[in-house]
Design an enzyme around this catalytic site. Structure first.
Site, PDB file in Angstrom:
ATOM      1  CG  HIS A 112      -1.897   1.045   1.141  1.00 49.64           C
ATOM      2  ND1 HIS A 112      -2.743   1.245   0.402  1.00 49.64           N
ATOM      3  CD2 HIS A 112      -2.405   1.857   2.420  1.00 49.64           C
ATOM      4  CE1 HIS A 112      -3.815   2.320   0.623  1.00 49.64           C
ATOM      5  NE2 HIS A 112      -3.208   2.653   1.744  1.00 49.64           N
ATOM      6  CG  PHE A 113       1.958   3.472   3.409  1.00 47.93           C
ATOM      7  CD1 PHE A 113       2.019   4.539   3.501  1.00 47.93           C
ATOM      8  CD2 PHE A 113       1.128   2.664   4.108  1.00 47.93           C
ATOM      9  CE1 PHE A 113       0.785   5.224   3.900  1.00 47.93           C
ATOM     10  CE2 PHE A 113       0.159   3.156   4.807  1.00 47.93           C
ATOM     11  CZ  PHE A 113      -0.096   4.275   4.882  1.00 47.93           C
TER      12      PHE A 113
END
Length: 295
Positions: free
Chosen positions: A271-272
């Site tokens: 996600h990051f």
């Protein structure tokens, strides 16, 4: 690219907009094309600490903290109602306060529904969009949304507490950063530790739980976002961590339904994505934005 001897300086600033003291980071020349970086949950403009100087030799890069996040301060007397409509209204007022007449939007996670509301409100301002795991299609919602979907369907205390106990914790925050990465131990601990510390501020978890509930309003707006894409045809780069459990690759591919010329690129991370692939994202952005600003 900047050389090691000329790394652009990132300034820490704040401005009053919509009755809120908006904290933001800025770098680059005042007359350069603007790139507006909108962060997601549960982070802040801190997530852009490594990206900003990699763009600021050529662009004016601005990253605000959304209300309820980071170091933006909302006075109690403001009686702020935390919703995505409200966040977008504050960011729109922020762009007016800084007199931003045009900008590229970089949208991530919560920054996407905020940014797309801005784009619908002022389409003439948006010169291009970079979506890094910033969703606008139901196809992009992964299984990690299941407990939140249950909360939407039945916003009762029991379902609210499930999210509080499983997501709004240090372990839940760390998992968002490390899941889907090849080497979880390489993720800088100050990232998720700062997010968690700010989540722990008095009253903040209630704000976050209210926003989780209101995220359903974004899903209802997805058709409007898609209509904006078709009508305004902004140049778009979707560069996504393919292992994101929240916003899955189908969401990135879906942009091509409404923007056939969209560039879609996947990175082998979660996600990051900036925590592991900032160099790749910065390079892709520079190539994309250079093309946008020369055509």
């Amino acid at each position: 690219m900047s050389t090691s001897n000329s790394i652009p300086h990132t300034s820490i600033r704040s401005v009053t907009a919509d009755g809120v003291t908006v904290f933001y980071r800025e770098a680059g020349k005042a007359d350069a094309p603007v790139v507006l970086l909108l962060h997601g949950f549960p982070t802040s403009s801190f997530q852009y600490r490594d990206l900003i100087p990699r763009l600021a030799d050529r662009y004016r890069v601005i990253a605000p903290d959304l209300p309820g996040f980071g170091f933006t301060e909302v006075p109690e007397q403001r009686r702020y109602k935390y919703s995505f409509d409200a966040l977008a209204a504050t960011v729109l007022a922020f762009t007016d306060a800084l007199q931003l007449k045009s900008y590229t939007l970089y949208v991530f996670d919560y920054g996407a529904p905020v940014g797309f509301r801005l784009a619908m409100a002022r389409p003439e301002r948006v010169t291009a969009i970079v979506s890094q795991n910033g969703n606008a299609y139901e196809a992009g919602l992964g299984d990690a949304w299941d407990p939140i979907r249950k909360y939407w369907a039945a916003p009762i205390t029991e379902n609210r507490e499930v999210i509080r106990k499983n997501i709004l914790t240090l372990e839940g925050t760390r998992w968002q950063y490390t899941h889907g990465t090849k080497n979880p131990e390489s993720i800088a601990p100050e990232s998720y530790t700062l997010d968690w510390a700010l989540l722990e501020r008095p009253g903040n978890k209630e704000i976050q739980l209210d926003l989780f509930l209101d995220y359903a309003s974004n899903v209802k707006l997805y058709p409007k976002f898609q209509e904006y894409f078709r009508q305004s045809k902004p140049p778009l780069l979707a560069i996504w961590g393919r292992n994101d459990p929240f916003f899955i690759p189908a969401g990135a591919e879906a942009f091509r339904k409404d923007l056939p010329d969209a560039t879609v690129q996947f990175l082998d991370t979660g996600h990051f994505a900036l925590e592991t692939h900032v160099e790749e994202i910065a390079l892709a952005m520079r190539e994309f934005l250079d093309k946008c600003h020369t055509t």
